[in-house]
Structures are given as structure tokens and as C-alpha cells.
Design an enzyme around this catalytic site. Structure first.
Site, PDB file in Angstrom:
ATOM      1  N   CYS A  68      39.119  52.107  27.844  1.00  0.00           N
ATOM      2  CA  CYS A  68      39.190  51.533  29.198  1.00  0.00           C
ATOM      3  C   CYS A  68      38.383  52.379  30.183  1.00  0.00           C
ATOM      4  O   CYS A  68      38.733  53.517  30.464  1.00  0.00           O
ATOM      5  CB  CYS A  68      40.668  51.448  29.584  1.00  0.00           C
ATOM      6  N   CYS A  71      40.108  53.608  33.343  1.00  0.00           N
ATOM      7  CA  CYS A  71      41.089  54.650  32.993  1.00  0.00           C
ATOM      8  C   CYS A  71      40.406  56.009  32.896  1.00  0.00           C
ATOM      9  O   CYS A  71      40.949  57.024  33.345  1.00  0.00           O
ATOM     10  CB  CYS A  71      41.744  54.350  31.645  1.00  0.00           C
TER      11      CYS A  71
END
Ligand code: ZN
Length: 142
Positions: A68, A71
Site C-alpha cells: 500500500c 501506507c
């Protein structure tokens, strides 16, 4: 004995730390791991379950995954926020790729998601990457 309950992030032992010692780098009485690490450490779902049900000090979890992008951008910001909030709240991370059952159990639809717990209750949650200042502003203070 009075004191704030803090679950060790490493061995799951529940420690009681006097309120005025929270900022003094308290260590686990069982395994000596830092109870208030200055960076966000990775925890397992078992530790999460126990700490979120037990801790008197706000526990803020960043649910993330290595694939991600947002993230990964947020990771260093979250670490900085953990350092700034040491003694007031604990910021930790759970890798939802390694621990895939966690997202379903907690109803997490997108990552990164932050969830804050205290005294066995979920206080708030937020999805989307944030900068250090936003994270510090968002986190509830014990
Ligand atoms: Zn320990």
C-alpha cells in the site's frame, strides 16, 4: 496499587505504571521491553486483542500493508508522531498482509486506517494517510 495498565507489546504481560512515570521510559517488569517505545512497533493480533481490551493509556494502531503506497508514505510520519506522543499514548502498527484476519474482524475496508482504543472501548477511527501534525492532533490523550 494505583497506576496505569499497560500491556507489554512484546510479551503481553500487563504492567502497572504510575501516571507520573509514563514519560520516563518505563520497561516491562517481565521481559524489560520498553512500554513506551519512541517509534511505532509492530504488534501481533494477540497482543492487539489484549492491549485494546486492557490498557488505560490510549492505544493507537496503524493498520497497514507493504503493498500500500499511502501506507508507506505514512509510516515515517506515524513513527515521528509516536515519538512526540510517548508517555501520553502508544502508537503501534499491525501488518494486515501478514495478519489477514484482522481487517475482517475489525471491519476495516481500506488502509491505512488508524483506530484508537482506551479502557476496552474503541474511541475513534480514521482512514487515509496523514502527516505527523495531523496524527498528533487526531490522537486522544490519556
Ligand atoms: Zn514484556
Amino acid at each position: 496499587m494505583a497506576g496505569k495498565k499497560l500491556t507489554c507489546l512484546k510479551c503481553a504481560q500487563v504492567n502497572r505504571v504510575p501516571f507520573d512515570k509514563l514519560g520516563d521510559g518505563p520497561k516491562c517488569g517481565s521481559c524489560a521491553a520498553p512500554l513506551m517505545p519512541s517509534k511505532a512497533v509492530e504488534i501481533t493480533p494477540a497482543i492487539l486483542t489484549k492491549a485494546s481490551a486492557t490498557d488505560d493509556v490510549p492505544l493507537v494502531v496503524d493498520f497497514w500493508a507493504p503493498w500500500c503506497g499511502p501506507c508507506k508514505m505514512m509510516g515515517p510520519e506515524f513513527d515521528k508522531a509516536a515519538g512526540q506522543l510517548a508517555g501520553k499514548a502508544r502508537l503501534v502498527k499491525v501488518n494486515t498482509q501478514t495478519h489477514q484476519s484482522v481487517s475482517g474482524k475489525l471491519g476495516i475496508r481500506g488502509i491505512p486506517t488508524m483506530i484508537a482504543w482506551q479502557n476496552g472501548r474503541e474511541l475513534k477511527r480514521q482512514s487515509g494517510a496523514m502527516k505527523v501534525g495531523q496524527i498528533v492532533g487526531w490522537v486522544p490523550r490519556g
